[in-house]
Design a protein around this motif. Structure first.
Motif, PDB file in Angstrom:
ATOM      1  N   ALA A   1     -69.390  63.831 -41.735  1.00 39.14           N
ATOM      2  CA  ALA A   1     -70.154  64.461 -42.813  1.00 39.14           C
ATOM      3  C   ALA A   1     -69.322  64.524 -44.087  1.00 39.14           C
ATOM      4  CB  ALA A   1     -70.589  65.867 -42.400  1.00 39.14           C
ATOM      5  N   PHE A   2     -68.053  64.837 -43.933  1.00 42.57           N
ATOM      6  CA  PHE A   2     -67.144  64.896 -45.081  1.00 42.57           C
ATOM      7  C   PHE A   2     -67.076  63.552 -45.797  1.00 42.57           C
ATOM      8  CE2 PHE A   2     -62.762  63.697 -46.278  1.00 42.57           C
ATOM      9  CZ  PHE A   2     -62.644  64.455 -47.434  1.00 42.57           C
ATOM     10  N   PHE A   3     -66.826  62.487 -45.045  1.00 42.50           N
ATOM     11  CA  PHE A   3     -66.737  61.169 -45.665  1.00 42.50           C
ATOM     12  C   PHE A   3     -68.076  60.736 -46.257  1.00 42.50           C
ATOM     13  CE2 PHE A   3     -62.830  60.495 -43.036  1.00 42.50           C
ATOM     14  CZ  PHE A   3     -61.988  60.194 -44.088  1.00 42.50           C
ATOM     15  N   GLY A   4     -69.159  61.107 -45.596  1.00 41.73           N
ATOM     16  CA  GLY A   4     -70.476  60.772 -46.127  1.00 41.73           C
ATOM     17  C   GLY A   4     -70.710  61.383 -47.493  1.00 41.73           C
ATOM     18  N   MET A   5     -70.320  62.631 -47.667  1.00 47.67           N
ATOM     19  CA  MET A   5     -70.494  63.304 -48.950  1.00 47.67           C
ATOM     20  C   MET A   5     -69.595  62.726 -50.031  1.00 47.67           C
ATOM     21  SD  MET A   5     -71.064  67.325 -47.977  1.00 47.67           S
ATOM     22  CE  MET A   5     -70.788  67.371 -46.221  1.00 47.67           C
ATOM     23  N   CYS A   6     -68.444  62.194 -49.627  1.00 45.18           N
ATOM     24  CA  CYS A   6     -67.528  61.594 -50.599  1.00 45.18           C
ATOM     25  C   CYS A   6     -67.967  60.197 -51.023  1.00 45.18           C
ATOM     26  CB  CYS A   6     -66.117  61.526 -50.021  1.00 45.18           C
ATOM     27  SG  CYS A   6     -65.290  63.136 -49.880  1.00 45.18           S
ATOM     28  N   TYR A   7     -68.618  59.482 -50.117  1.00 45.00           N
ATOM     29  CA  TYR A   7     -68.954  58.092 -50.407  1.00 45.00           C
ATOM     30  C   TYR A   7     -70.386  57.884 -50.863  1.00 45.00           C
ATOM     31  CZ  TYR A   7     -64.517  56.299 -48.729  1.00 45.00           C
ATOM     32  OH  TYR A   7     -63.179  56.022 -48.605  1.00 45.00           O
ATOM     33  N   VAL A   8     -71.222  58.906 -50.758  1.00 44.11           N
ATOM     34  CA  VAL A   8     -72.614  58.734 -51.180  1.00 44.11           C
ATOM     35  C   VAL A   8     -72.716  58.571 -52.687  1.00 44.11           C
ATOM     36  CG1 VAL A   8     -73.140  61.208 -51.461  1.00 44.11           C
ATOM     37  CG2 VAL A   8     -74.963  59.583 -50.813  1.00 44.11           C
TER      38      VAL A   8
ATOM     39  N   TRP B   1     -67.574  61.700 -59.487  1.00 42.40           N
ATOM     40  CA  TRP B   1     -68.113  61.931 -58.150  1.00 42.40           C
ATOM     41  C   TRP B   1     -67.373  63.050 -57.418  1.00 42.40           C
ATOM     42  CZ3 TRP B   1     -65.021  61.688 -53.911  1.00 42.40           C
ATOM     43  CH2 TRP B   1     -63.805  61.005 -54.032  1.00 42.40           C
ATOM     44  N   GLN B   2     -66.089  63.258 -57.763  1.00 46.97           N
ATOM     45  CA  GLN B   2     -65.319  64.291 -57.067  1.00 46.97           C
ATOM     46  C   GLN B   2     -65.950  65.671 -57.217  1.00 46.97           C
ATOM     47  OE1 GLN B   2     -64.020  61.937 -59.079  1.00 46.97           O
ATOM     48  NE2 GLN B   2     -61.939  61.373 -58.499  1.00 46.97           N
ATOM     49  N   ALA B   3     -66.422  65.996 -58.432  1.00 51.58           N
ATOM     50  CA  ALA B   3     -67.030  67.303 -58.665  1.00 51.58           C
ATOM     51  C   ALA B   3     -68.283  67.475 -57.811  1.00 51.58           C
ATOM     52  CB  ALA B   3     -67.369  67.471 -60.146  1.00 51.58           C
ATOM     53  N   THR B   4     -69.068  66.407 -57.707  1.00 58.11           N
ATOM     54  CA  THR B   4     -70.271  66.456 -56.872  1.00 58.11           C
ATOM     55  C   THR B   4     -69.904  66.647 -55.412  1.00 58.11           C
ATOM     56  OG1 THR B   4     -71.475  65.012 -58.397  1.00 58.11           O
ATOM     57  CG2 THR B   4     -72.338  65.189 -56.163  1.00 58.11           C
ATOM     58  N   ALA B   5     -68.892  65.916 -54.950  1.00 59.73           N
ATOM     59  CA  ALA B   5     -68.465  66.032 -53.551  1.00 59.73           C
ATOM     60  C   ALA B   5     -67.961  67.440 -53.235  1.00 59.73           C
ATOM     61  CB  ALA B   5     -67.376  65.005 -53.259  1.00 59.73           C
ATOM     62  N   LEU B   6     -67.192  68.018 -54.148  1.00 65.73           N
ATOM     63  CA  LEU B   6     -66.680  69.375 -53.932  1.00 65.73           C
ATOM     64  C   LEU B   6     -67.822  70.383 -53.851  1.00 65.73           C
ATOM     65  CD1 LEU B   6     -63.616  69.323 -56.359  1.00 65.73           C
ATOM     66  CD2 LEU B   6     -63.554  69.299 -53.854  1.00 65.73           C
ATOM     67  N   ARG B   7     -68.811  70.223 -54.712  1.00 70.36           N
ATOM     68  CA  ARG B   7     -69.957  71.134 -54.692  1.00 70.36           C
ATOM     69  C   ARG B   7     -70.745  70.996 -53.386  1.00 70.36           C
ATOM     70  NH1 ARG B   7     -75.001  70.092 -56.154  1.00 70.36           N
ATOM     71  NH2 ARG B   7     -74.388  68.190 -57.272  1.00 70.36           N
ATOM     72  N   LEU B   8     -70.984  69.772 -52.951  1.00 73.57           N
ATOM     73  CA  LEU B   8     -71.714  69.548 -51.710  1.00 73.57           C
ATOM     74  C   LEU B   8     -70.944  70.084 -50.501  1.00 73.57           C
ATOM     75  CD1 LEU B   8     -73.091  65.916 -52.240  1.00 73.57           C
ATOM     76  CD2 LEU B   8     -74.377  68.063 -52.305  1.00 73.57           C
ATOM     77  N   LEU B   9     -69.631  69.923 -50.523  1.00 69.32           N
ATOM     78  CA  LEU B   9     -68.815  70.433 -49.417  1.00 69.32           C
ATOM     79  C   LEU B   9     -68.888  71.951 -49.333  1.00 69.32           C
ATOM     80  CD1 LEU B   9     -65.684  68.124 -49.698  1.00 69.32           C
ATOM     81  CD2 LEU B   9     -67.246  68.274 -47.750  1.00 69.32           C
ATOM     82  N   ASP B  10     -68.881  72.616 -50.487  1.00 70.56           N
ATOM     83  CA  ASP B  10     -69.005  74.071 -50.496  1.00 70.56           C
ATOM     84  C   ASP B  10     -70.342  74.512 -49.894  1.00 70.56           C
ATOM     85  OD1 ASP B  10     -66.518  74.552 -51.557  1.00 70.56           O
ATOM     86  OD2 ASP B  10     -67.215  74.678 -53.634  1.00 70.56           O
ATOM     87  N   VAL B  11     -71.416  73.835 -50.289  1.00 71.54           N
ATOM     88  CA  VAL B  11     -72.740  74.157 -49.755  1.00 71.54           C
ATOM     89  C   VAL B  11     -72.770  73.911 -48.251  1.00 71.54           C
ATOM     90  CG1 VAL B  11     -75.182  73.515 -49.776  1.00 71.54           C
ATOM     91  CG2 VAL B  11     -73.924  73.700 -51.934  1.00 71.54           C
ATOM     92  N   PHE B  12     -72.172  72.801 -47.821  1.00 66.32           N
ATOM     93  CA  PHE B  12     -72.165  72.435 -46.402  1.00 66.32           C
ATOM     94  C   PHE B  12     -71.397  73.461 -45.578  1.00 66.32           C
ATOM     95  CE2 PHE B  12     -70.293  69.853 -42.884  1.00 66.32           C
ATOM     96  CZ  PHE B  12     -71.480  69.550 -42.237  1.00 66.32           C
ATOM     97  N   VAL B  13     -70.209  73.838 -46.038  1.00 68.40           N
ATOM     98  CA  VAL B  13     -69.395  74.814 -45.307  1.00 68.40           C
ATOM     99  C   VAL B  13     -70.112  76.158 -45.231  1.00 68.40           C
ATOM    100  CG1 VAL B  13     -67.252  76.159 -45.367  1.00 68.40           C
ATOM    101  CG2 VAL B  13     -67.195  73.699 -45.795  1.00 68.40           C
TER     102      VAL B  13
ATOM    103  N   PHE C   1     -57.674  62.578 -51.271  1.00 70.75           N
ATOM    104  CA  PHE C   1     -57.319  61.476 -50.383  1.00 70.75           C
ATOM    105  C   PHE C   1     -58.345  60.349 -50.479  1.00 70.75           C
ATOM    106  CE2 PHE C   1     -58.515  59.829 -46.102  1.00 70.75           C
ATOM    107  CZ  PHE C   1     -57.448  58.959 -45.918  1.00 70.75           C
ATOM    108  N   VAL C   2     -59.619  60.709 -50.495  1.00 67.62           N
ATOM    109  CA  VAL C   2     -60.668  59.693 -50.594  1.00 67.62           C
ATOM    110  C   VAL C   2     -60.600  58.986 -51.941  1.00 67.62           C
ATOM    111  CG1 VAL C   2     -63.168  59.298 -50.651  1.00 67.62           C
ATOM    112  CG2 VAL C   2     -62.185  60.835 -48.943  1.00 67.62           C
ATOM    113  N   ALA C   3     -60.278  59.728 -53.001  1.00 66.03           N
ATOM    114  CA  ALA C   3     -60.164  59.108 -54.321  1.00 66.03           C
ATOM    115  C   ALA C   3     -59.090  58.026 -54.310  1.00 66.03           C
ATOM    116  CB  ALA C   3     -59.840  60.162 -55.372  1.00 66.03           C
TER     117      ALA C   3
END
Length: 212
Positions: free
Chosen positions: A160-167, A173-185, A102-104
Motif C-alpha cells: 500500500a505504501f509503494f502504491g501511494m508513492c507510485y500512483v 508527488w511527495q506532498a500528495t503521498a505524505l497526505r495519503l499516508l496520513d489518511v491511510f494510517v 527513499f522512493v524519491a
C-alpha cells in the motif's frame, strides 16, 4: 602504535569517509536530477575527484545499487530506533514518511535499477525482506498496544505504501503521498468502542418522515 601502522590505517579511514560522502551526494543528486544526473555532479557535490568516485564505483549501476542498499539499510536502522518511541502510531507514521524520501531516490535511479531489482533478483529479495521486517516491527508494536487493527500484515502495508508513492509521478508527488499516508494510517487506527458504536447507530437510524 608505530608510524608505519598509523600511515597504513589512515588511507582506509579516508576511503571509508569518501565512500560515504559519495553515497550521500549521489542520493541528493539522483533524487533531484533523475537517472540522467551525471557522476561528475555527484563527485562535485561530494567534494571528491571523479577518479576517486570511479575507484569506488567503476560503473554508474554499481553506484546506484550501493545507494539503494544504503537507503534500505538506513530504513531498517530507523525502524529499530523508532521502536523506542512512546507513541507506536506516530513511530509507524514517521517511518512511512522517511520511506517517501527513499522512493524519491529510487525513482531517480529507476532506469539503471530496472534489471537489478527485478522480481527474483538478489537485490529485490534483500530489499523486500529488510523493509518488510522493518515495517512489521513497527506494525506489530502498534497492534500489540491496541491502537491499530490487526487484520493487516506487513506485506499488505508495504505494498500500500509503494502504491501511494507510485500512483502519482508529477512534480510535487511527495506532498500528495505524505497526505495519503496520513489518511491511510489514521484509517487503520482502532476506534474506541463507544465511538464506533455511536457511529454505527447513527448510520443505521432510519430517516424520519416529514409531516404533511
Amino acid at each position: 602504535m608505530d608510524d608505519h601502522t598509523d600511515q597504513t590505517r589512515k588511507p582506509r579511514a579516508d576511503a571509508v569517509r569518501n565512500r560515504e560522502r559519495v553515497l550521500e551526494a549521489a542520493k541528493l543528486v539522483f533524487s533531484a536530477g533523475g537517472s540522467e544526473a551525471s557522476l561528475e555532479a555527484v563527485a562535485k557535490r561530494a567534494g571528491v575527484g571523479i577518479g576517486t568516485l570511479y575507484r569506488h564505483f567503476p560503473m554508474r549501476e554499481a553506484l546506484f545499487e550501493a545507494v539503494y542498499r544504503r537507503e534500505v539499510e538506513q530504513l531498517g536502522e530507523l525502524a529499530e530506533q523508532l521502536k523506542n518511541e512512546k507513541d507506536p502510531i506516530e513511530a509507524l507514521r514517521r517511518w512511512l514518511h522517511s520511506g517517501v524520501a527513499f522512493v524519491a531516490t529510487k525513482k531517480g535511479m529507476m532506469a539503471a535499477l530496472a534489471l537489478a531489482v527485478q522480481s527474483g533478483s538478489e537485490l529485490h529479495a534483500f530489499s523486500f525482506e529488510r523493509l518488510t521486517k522493518a515495517i512489521g516491527s513497527l506494525l506489530d508494536r502498534a497492534v500489540a498496544a491496541g491502537e491499530m487493527r490487526a487484520d493487516i500484515n506487513p506485506e499488505d502495508l508495504l505494498r500500500a505504501f509503494f502504491g501511494m508513492c507510485y500512483v502519482h509521478d508529477q512534480p510535487g508527488w511527495q506532498a500528495t503521498a505524505l497526505r495519503l499516508l496520513d489518511v491511510f494510517v489514521d484509517g487503520l487506527r482502532v476506534q474506541p468502542p463507544g465511538k464506533a458504536k455511536a457511529r454505527s447507530s447513527k448510520m443505521a437510524k432510519p430517516a424520519t418522515k416529514r409531516k404533511r
